[in-house]
Motif scaffolding. Structure first.
Motif, short mmCIF file in Angstrom:
data_model
loop_
_atom_site.label_atom_id
_atom_site.label_comp_id
_atom_site.label_asym_id
_atom_site.label_seq_id
_atom_site.Cartn_x
_atom_site.Cartn_y
_atom_site.Cartn_z
N LEU A 114 0.89 -1.20 0.07
CA LEU A 114 -0.15 0.05 -0.09
C LEU A 114 0.82 1.35 -0.14
O LEU A 114 0.59 2.18 -0.75
N ASP A 115 2.13 1.13 0.69
CA ASP A 115 2.82 2.53 0.77
C ASP A 115 3.45 2.76 -0.58
O ASP A 115 3.45 3.66 -1.11
N ARG A 116 3.89 1.46 -1.31
CA ARG A 116 4.42 1.77 -2.65
C ARG A 116 3.39 2.27 -3.66
O ARG A 116 3.65 3.27 -4.40
N ALA A 132 3.32 10.13 -7.21
CA ALA A 132 4.05 10.86 -8.41
C ALA A 132 3.39 10.86 -9.65
O ALA A 132 3.70 11.70 -10.50
N TRP A 133 2.68 9.68 -10.16
CA TRP A 133 1.98 9.59 -11.22
C TRP A 133 0.55 10.00 -11.48
O TRP A 133 0.17 9.77 -12.64
N GLY A 134 -0.09 10.02 -10.53
CA GLY A 134 -1.36 10.29 -10.58
C GLY A 134 -2.34 9.05 -10.37
O GLY A 134 -2.00 7.91 -10.29
N GLY A 135 -3.59 9.46 -10.66
CA GLY A 135 -4.63 8.21 -10.45
C GLY A 135 -5.06 7.35 -11.86
O GLY A 135 -5.46 6.20 -11.79
N ARG A 155 -7.83 0.97 -3.07
CA ARG A 155 -8.92 1.68 -4.04
C ARG A 155 -8.95 3.10 -3.84
O ARG A 155 -9.07 3.99 -4.47
N ALA A 156 -9.01 3.41 -2.42
CA ALA A 156 -9.36 4.68 -1.67
C ALA A 156 -8.02 5.54 -2.14
O ALA A 156 -8.14 6.56 -2.52
N LEU A 202 -4.98 -3.47 -6.32
CA LEU A 202 -6.48 -2.61 -6.40
C LEU A 202 -7.55 -3.34 -6.34
O LEU A 202 -8.58 -3.26 -5.88
N ALA A 203 -7.48 -4.76 -6.91
CA ALA A 203 -8.55 -5.59 -6.81
C ALA A 203 -8.80 -6.42 -5.60
O ALA A 203 -10.05 -6.67 -5.27
#
Length: 141
Positions: free
Chosen positions: A3-5, A12-15, A39-40, A32-33
């Protein structure tokens, strides 16, 4: 992927995962799955991206543009003269010269590499023959 990564990558790269480094995308999709907290994090990054996209783009007024040009002219700066046709041809010719020099360098490098590789391969054959107990004269003919 932790989760930290994922949080660092989202910052850095956005959503949008399409902008992320390709190596990190599959692991992020798996996380994410399975993890609602992941996901949040991604949803928050997407909301921030939308906020940045909706901000107005600043535009300089014509009056500001005219003042900047007047100040530059007053400081002794002048517009660049238009290029002449012969100068453009010279630029094109020098670009062709650079391209020819690059091709010549590639050809020379390939030739040198082939020459050096052949020596290394011959040395490898002699070394293997020596390890096998074969006399060098038998290998060299």
């Amino acid at each position: 992927m932790t989760l930290d990564r994922l949080t660092v990558l989202a910052d850095a790269w956005g959503g949008d995962l399409r902008r992320w480094p390709e190596a990190d995308r599959p692991a992020a999709e798996r996380l994410l799955a399975t993890d609602p907290a992941a996901r949040a994090v991604l949803d928050a990054a997407m909301a921030f991206d939308a906020l940045l996209s909706s901000s107005p783009q600043p535009r300089a007024s014509a009056a500001l543009r005219d003042r900047v040009i007047a100040a530059a002219t007053g400081a002794g700066l002048r517009p660049r003269p238009a290029r002449r046709f012969w100068f453009d041809r010279l630029v094109l010719a020098s670009g062709a010269g650079w391209a020819a020099a690059a091709c010549a360098g590639v050809i020379a490098g390939l030739g040198l590499t082939t020459h050096m590789t052949a020596d290394v391969q011959a040395d490898a054959v002699l070394y293997q023959a020596t390890l096998a107990g074969v006399d060098d004269t038998e290998v060299l003919g």
